[in-house]
Design an enzyme around this catalytic site. Structure first.
Site, PDB file in Angstrom:
ATOM      1  N   GLU A 160     -40.059  29.498  -0.910  1.00  0.00           N
ATOM      2  CA  GLU A 160     -39.605  30.549  -1.823  1.00  0.00           C
ATOM      3  C   GLU A 160     -38.096  30.604  -1.953  1.00  0.00           C
ATOM      4  O   GLU A 160     -37.577  30.933  -3.020  1.00  0.00           O
ATOM      5  CB  GLU A 160     -40.147  31.918  -1.384  1.00  0.00           C
ATOM      6  CG  GLU A 160     -39.554  32.441  -0.083  1.00  0.00           C
ATOM      7  CD  GLU A 160     -39.980  33.896   0.188  1.00  0.00           C
ATOM      8  OE1 GLU A 160     -41.038  34.078   0.783  1.00  0.00           O
ATOM      9  OE2 GLU A 160     -39.252  34.819  -0.203  1.00  0.00           O
ATOM     10  N   ILE A 161     -37.365  30.267  -0.917  1.00  0.00           N
ATOM     11  CA  ILE A 161     -35.896  30.392  -0.936  1.00  0.00           C
ATOM     12  C   ILE A 161     -35.230  29.429  -1.919  1.00  0.00           C
ATOM     13  O   ILE A 161     -34.052  29.576  -2.226  1.00  0.00           O
ATOM     14  CB  ILE A 161     -35.289  30.158   0.461  1.00  0.00           C
ATOM     15  CG1 ILE A 161     -35.750  28.811   1.049  1.00  0.00           C
ATOM     16  CG2 ILE A 161     -35.664  31.297   1.409  1.00  0.00           C
ATOM     17  CD1 ILE A 161     -35.055  28.437   2.351  1.00  0.00           C
TER      18      ILE A 161
END
Lengths: 294, 255, 294, 255
Positions: D51-52
């Site tokens: 997700e980052i």
């Protein structure tokens, strides 16, 4: 290459990643013309030689663009002529409104609000034309401010010309990127043409430069000088002589066919086109200075 | 030093409108030249942006257009429409939008889409970022040739809104402040705070009022006292002629 | 540095660019604590040591976060304790919903639609809590699909720690960027802390790597090891020993004050903090391997 | 070769759920290990996303978490939430979301926010990207320890929605397909097509049905015939023990 283009059905909505005379997907445009596609819907922020050629060759039934130009070499004659004669459905948007529509598509949003277009004849014409279903006034649920809602734009196939990619389709784009990223990620299918193919190890050295990750890309076509006669920053400059020659032909309805027969229908593929357009010696003179990038 | 050209007076007048530290979205041609002149003189902290995704470019060769690699040489940031037009312009932090035009009318509405010469309809480049800039920049400056047909009562196509119908911007639902200046080869025009109609701000040296009025298609408001447009300084001329546009690509003709 | 932080008024909404134990703006957080700011509203995608410290020191009146973690070193004890004791207003969001809210702010949109949060207790609690005014169901004007509208998030001041910047504030961020770009560009004021300051000529060599252009930045603070004990990719690794020591203190309400007195209130500035945290020899051991980046 | 650990059976079962060519958003810990195992065996064309803002990482050292630089080593793309969670997940092209959990209930609702041990309320990490992944991925796989308190009839906090109230996803207004598998150290569970309630898919070798039922807080549907979960192959064990998690950071305990 020709197999990839063969997968584009007539009537498809294709989006092109070029801007005026920069990074046009000429390789693709030529092949679409050779394969005599029909009834294409074409969307693009600012159209250049790419879309002007498709219209000149009669492949396009509907245009969705924010503007069009060949910079100082002239206007997009074929497109403007088609508007004047009303020979195709025409949607006139703006750079930001199209970018927002692609952004919405890329984010999986069916709409996005905007504060431009408002109070202009561009909007009036959209509301009266084929774009009527894609614009609608709306209020912010929190502030009550009036926005224009735009529908998402999700092309069937997006084509983009980049400087560098690996075999998996991880793409770098050097220089400004206009709406390339949003357009590419909004599309249902994405096909990339790259000047240079590098090993994945090279991509892994600077992953922050990967604008389009490989898992989004259906096919990568390696074609040096694939954007000729338009410019690719860091690789080669636009071909001024050829652009002048093109405008000489595009200016008149009766002469554009000549250009298309000589340089496109009269050649089997891009390498043959490049030969006819002047060949290696001529192209070498366009090569970019490594420091200047042009 | 050779005679001062109208284009040089125009870009100098444009440059003088820009303050240090401002963020400016510039169009190709004279707007960009004016911006570089300001940056090279009184406004070193000016940030010019190009809609295609360029910040703070410092070209050494004169480009033929917005898509010419020459224009984004030595930029400090390359991004795209989303950053420049979305995260700067639509965000509301662009101080000045600097544009060219085919036609501008008394309310500062801009046409860059079509012309109706002798009844014949001819299409041009359309908006690109023009409508977005005119809608969203805090103020808009237009630079163009002064001709009766290019300054009509109402534009033949309202591509980019000014004070449409003489109405205030908020009334129109627009965030940007709207038209601020029209700079031509004869004069500098502004807009009346009350009726939003074009008013004369200054005449270029050697140009008389009658000439301007005769070549303006719309009724132009004229104040009692009309100052002269300051001429470019010797240093400004040197910069324009020897550094910014040495080949006179833009200063040669009126853009 | 301290002058810059002095310009942050009590009650301000500040946004932090850190994620868990990576690129936390520790320099800024420490100075905010030394200056004993009050009633701060803090927003962040995934809170780490940075926000946990601000809460532990009692500077925060309201939290707007998508989550919080110190990775394997433990949870954000001070934040969780504050929730348990109800000592501050707490808004629980998600990574994407906060990113969308910052994106809306960055684009000058007062709202943005989303298809997550729906049917969750996160949404129920937001609707019952201080976030009630920031979420609202809405329909797409074109498809009729139901979305959740989120209000834009526009922090008063955003702080971000980057690897590289020039004196004008042009910033490069290496490694993943979570919501850094949207958060920075949504804020009314932006302050950058950089590990390394390079000449503008270096920025001009690869302008495609500039994530935040200088004209958006109010101040650039040069502070090597400014994110210690959290990691900065390409520069240094997280300080495992110090993080363990921090968690030992943060675990208990009565011990966090000890940590703050020793390492923050007991030091005048970041260099003094670094000395107390082990000094050069200790920091040298954290330096990143140039190939691995950690 | 030493005895096969439950964690090894779990990650192998997780890996077997992933098809070649899929795009998968993975959480830290066992999900990521399972993903790397699949990629190293039958699914080389799998694209793991963090997700980052990470695509296709190939770590050589085992990270302590999502913010650890070790996890994004040799990635082919570094971006941010907007690309991974917005332009992939929200765009609808993520095939599988692979998550851990504090609690999962009979309808696959996930709690990662709080626990109520002995009536005392304790908060944990919250959602981060968990709710977004559960809402938007085409299917969701949860990997966790098999304990009665962690598999309650209803989660103590509905952080990320499954088939809330046993309702279909479309009915809930959610785009993603919802929960597909719960993989524990005792069994693999799925969800009934009709009533969306948890059903037993397979038992790990050596685990008997009573054990599973006794340690499951919700009524688990059990088919007439319950197959055994395939054990990891020797090659899979070699990869897990010597290449993917040699220090047993994750395989050591049940995540």
């Amino acid at each position: 290459m020709s197999e990839v283009v063969a997968t584009v059905p007539n009537g498809a909505h294709i989006a092109l990643g070029g801007f005026a005379i920069a990074r046009n997907v000429i390789t693709i445009v030529h092949e679409l013309i050779r394969q005599q596609k029909r009834e294409l819907v074409v969307s693009q922020g600012v159209a250049g030689l790419d879309t002007d050629l498709l219209v000149g060759a009669g492949l396009v039934s509907r245009l969705i663009i924010g503007g069009g130009s060949l910079d100082r070499f002239g206007p997009v004659h074929c497109i403007n002529r088609a508007r004047e004669t009303g020979s195709l459905l025409f949607e006139d948007w703006t750079s930001l409104s199209l970018c927002f529509r692609y952004l919405a598509g890329a984010l999986g949003l069916s709409f996005i609000p905007i504060k431009s277009l408002i109070a202009s004849e561009i909007l009036e014409r959209l509301e009266r034309g084929p774009g009527a279903g894609d614009v609608k006034p709306m209020q912010c649920p929190f502030t009550g401010e009036t926005y224009l809602a735009l529908s998402a734009l999700t092309p069937d196939v997006s084509f983009v010309h980049v400087q560098t990619a690996d075999a998996d389709g991880n793409c770098r784009i050097d220089g400004p990127r206009w709406e390339n990223e949003e357009q590419a990620k909004a599309a249902k299918r994405l096909i990339v043409v790259a000047e240079t193919i590098v090993p994945t190890e090279e991509i892994q050295r600077t992953p922050e430069r990967t604008i389009i990750p490989g898992h989004r890309v259906e096919a990568v076509i390696h074609q040096p000088f694939g954007a000729h006669p338009t410019a690719v920053f860091g690789c080669y400059d636009y071909d001024a002589a050829h652009l002048k020659l093109y405008v000489e032909h595009s200016k008149r309805a009766e002469r554009i066919g000549e250009y298309i027969d000589t340089y496109i229908r009269g050649t089997k593929n891009h390498p043959e086109y490049l030969e006819r357009a002047g060949g290696l010696a001529h192209l070498a003179a366009l090569k970019a200075d490594p420091v200047l990038g042009y | 030093m050779s005679e001062i050209r109208a284009t040089e007076i125009m870009v100098a007048a444009g440059a003088h409108e820009l303050k240090d530290g401002e963020t400016v979205v510039v169009g190709i041609g004279l707007p960009q030249i004016a911006c570089f002149l300001a940056k090279a003189t009184h406004a070193p902290g000016l940030t010019p942006l190009l809609e295609i995704g360029v910040a703070n470019m410092r070209p050494k060769d004169t480009p033929v257009g917005l898509a010419d690699s020459r224009i984004f040489y030595r930029a400090t940031c390359w991004s795209g429409f989303l950053d420049v037009m979305g995260m700067n312009l639509h965000r509301g932090i662009v101080d000045t939008g600097f544009l060219g035009a085919l036609e501008v009318d008394r309310f500062g509405n801009i046409n860059t889409t079509l012309s109706r010469e002798g009844g014949r309809l001819r299409y041009f480049n359309g908006s690109a970022g023009g409508n977005d800039v005119a809608s969203l920049a805090k103020r808009v400056i237009v630079i163009m040739r002064h001709e009766k047909r290019k300054l009509p009562v109402a534009v033949s196509h309202l591509t980019s809104p000014g004070f449409v119908g003489g109405r205030a911007r908020a009334e129109l639902g627009l965030r940007g402040g709207g038209p601020h200046r029209i700079i031509t080869d004869k004069a500098v025009m502004g807009f009346d705070k009350e009726n939003h109609s074009a008013t004369l701000v200054s005449l270029h040296p050697g140009v008389d009022l009658e000439d301007v009025l005769a070549n303006t298609g719309f009724p132009l408001q004229v104040p009692d006292v009309v100052p002269l447009t300051p001429l470019p300084t010797a240093e400004e001329l040197r910069l324009l002629r020897h550094e910014i546009d040495p080949k006179s690509v833009y200063l040669g003709g009126v853009g």
